[in-house]
Write a protein that holds these residues in place. Sequence first.
Motif, mmCIF file in Angstrom:
data_model
loop_
_atom_site.group_PDB
_atom_site.id
_atom_site.type_symbol
_atom_site.label_atom_id
_atom_site.label_comp_id
_atom_site.label_asym_id
_atom_site.label_seq_id
_atom_site.Cartn_x
_atom_site.Cartn_y
_atom_site.Cartn_z
ATOM 1 N N THR A 2 0.687 -1.194 -0.037
ATOM 2 C CA THR A 2 0.114 -0.114 0.077
ATOM 3 C C THR A 2 0.744 1.326 -0.058
ATOM 4 O OG1 THR A 2 -1.685 -1.212 1.263
ATOM 5 C CG2 THR A 2 -1.856 1.075 1.247
ATOM 6 N N SER A 4 1.605 5.536 0.123
ATOM 7 C CA SER A 4 0.833 6.387 0.923
ATOM 8 C C SER A 4 0.357 7.398 0.197
ATOM 9 C CB SER A 4 2.035 7.257 1.635
ATOM 10 O OG SER A 4 2.694 7.815 0.484
ATOM 11 N N SER A 55 -6.149 3.729 -4.538
ATOM 12 C CA SER A 55 -5.547 4.058 -3.180
ATOM 13 C C SER A 55 -6.603 3.633 -1.974
ATOM 14 C CB SER A 55 -5.567 5.648 -3.105
ATOM 15 O OG SER A 55 -5.062 5.986 -1.989
ATOM 16 N N VAL A 56 -7.798 3.871 -2.386
ATOM 17 C CA VAL A 56 -8.720 3.341 -1.206
ATOM 18 C C VAL A 56 -8.946 1.570 -1.083
ATOM 19 C CG1 VAL A 56 -11.349 3.409 -0.386
ATOM 20 C CG2 VAL A 56 -10.265 5.503 -1.444
ATOM 21 N N SER A 58 -6.538 -0.601 -2.049
ATOM 22 C CA SER A 58 -5.441 -1.367 -1.379
ATOM 23 C C SER A 58 -5.514 -1.051 -0.172
ATOM 24 C CB SER A 58 -4.200 -0.611 -2.068
ATOM 25 O OG SER A 58 -4.158 0.939 -1.909
ATOM 26 N N TYR A 59 -6.032 0.024 0.525
ATOM 27 C CA TYR A 59 -6.138 0.314 2.005
ATOM 28 C C TYR A 59 -6.903 -0.468 2.602
ATOM 29 C CZ TYR A 59 -6.487 3.025 6.518
ATOM 30 O OH TYR A 59 -6.556 3.245 7.989
ATOM 31 N N TRP A 60 -8.167 -0.497 1.980
ATOM 32 C CA TRP A 60 -9.405 -1.512 2.236
ATOM 33 C C TRP A 60 -8.933 -2.937 2.317
ATOM 34 C CZ3 TRP A 60 -12.627 -4.872 -0.178
ATOM 35 C CH2 TRP A 60 -13.737 -5.391 0.053
ATOM 36 N N ASN A 62 -6.246 -4.153 3.188
ATOM 37 C CA ASN A 62 -5.049 -4.392 4.282
ATOM 38 C C ASN A 62 -5.440 -4.106 5.744
ATOM 39 O OD1 ASN A 62 -2.350 -5.438 2.923
ATOM 40 N ND2 ASN A 62 -3.170 -3.732 1.395
ATOM 41 N N HIS A 63 -6.799 -3.666 5.843
ATOM 42 C CA HIS A 63 -7.287 -3.359 7.161
ATOM 43 C C HIS A 63 -8.842 -3.727 7.606
ATOM 44 C CE1 HIS A 63 -4.256 -0.363 6.350
ATOM 45 N NE2 HIS A 63 -4.162 -0.095 7.732
ATOM 46 N N VAL A 66 -12.170 0.048 8.386
ATOM 47 C CA VAL A 66 -11.784 1.142 7.522
ATOM 48 C C VAL A 66 -13.098 2.422 7.804
ATOM 49 C CG1 VAL A 66 -11.523 2.258 5.072
ATOM 50 C CG2 VAL A 66 -10.871 -0.092 5.395
ATOM 51 N N ASP A 70 -10.886 7.684 7.094
ATOM 52 C CA ASP A 70 -9.635 7.193 6.390
ATOM 53 C C ASP A 70 -9.981 6.937 4.857
ATOM 54 O OD1 ASP A 70 -8.437 7.112 9.039
ATOM 55 O OD2 ASP A 70 -9.577 5.076 9.423
ATOM 56 N N ARG A 74 -7.802 8.691 1.789
ATOM 57 C CA ARG A 74 -6.928 8.074 0.963
ATOM 58 C C ARG A 74 -7.561 8.136 -0.371
ATOM 59 N NH1 ARG A 74 -2.361 4.930 2.089
ATOM 60 N NH2 ARG A 74 -3.005 4.243 0.189
#
Length: 200
Positions: A2, A4, A55-56, A58-60, A62-63, A66, A70, A74
């Motif tokens: 992910t 930044s 962006s969102v 890839s963050y979603w 790994n978490h 959400v 956040d 993203r």
Amino acid sequence: MTKSPSTLGIILFIATMIVFFVVYTFFSGINYFDISLKANAFVLPILYAGTAFWSVKSYWNNHRVVKFKDAFKRAFVPMFIGGILSIFSIYAFLTFVDPAAKSLLNYQYVQRQKSELDTEYTSARKIMKHQKDIDELDQKYKERLQSFTPEAVKGKDMLTASHFSGYFAAILIFYVVLSVFFGAFFRTRTIHQPEETNQA
């Protein structure tokens, strides 16, 4: 991995400038303004929306949890960084590096406006039947034509700093709306588990 939001913003800025310079290098002729307009209307929105989504997403991935803020961040931060850096860079390039390209865009902008006026006038005149209406239309057309005389368009600049600020303000609305959508779509829904009852 992910990335930044800031890193994605820089990547988006580079991609935007590549699009700008491709149009500048290969299409800065008689259709420069029209092709620039199409790139801004079709290519860049897809590029920015795709980056925000990636962006969102890839963050979603790994978490487990959400939050809306956040997901919003993203999506918004990459677009904001890419957009504001691009606006400043394009303005600086057209103003200080190649003013001739800026003059060409301004000229073609005026010609496009005149062409649209001519098209509207011709279309309206064809459907009018009463001479009074035709005479009134002709008068208004002649008055509008005065704004396209060489004296009227001399020094006309649609690419000033204030105009660029206005463009970016409009684009910012797009960023916010898209980020709100992604924030609402990717946020983790709260699931209420039934409380376990202890058996005595």
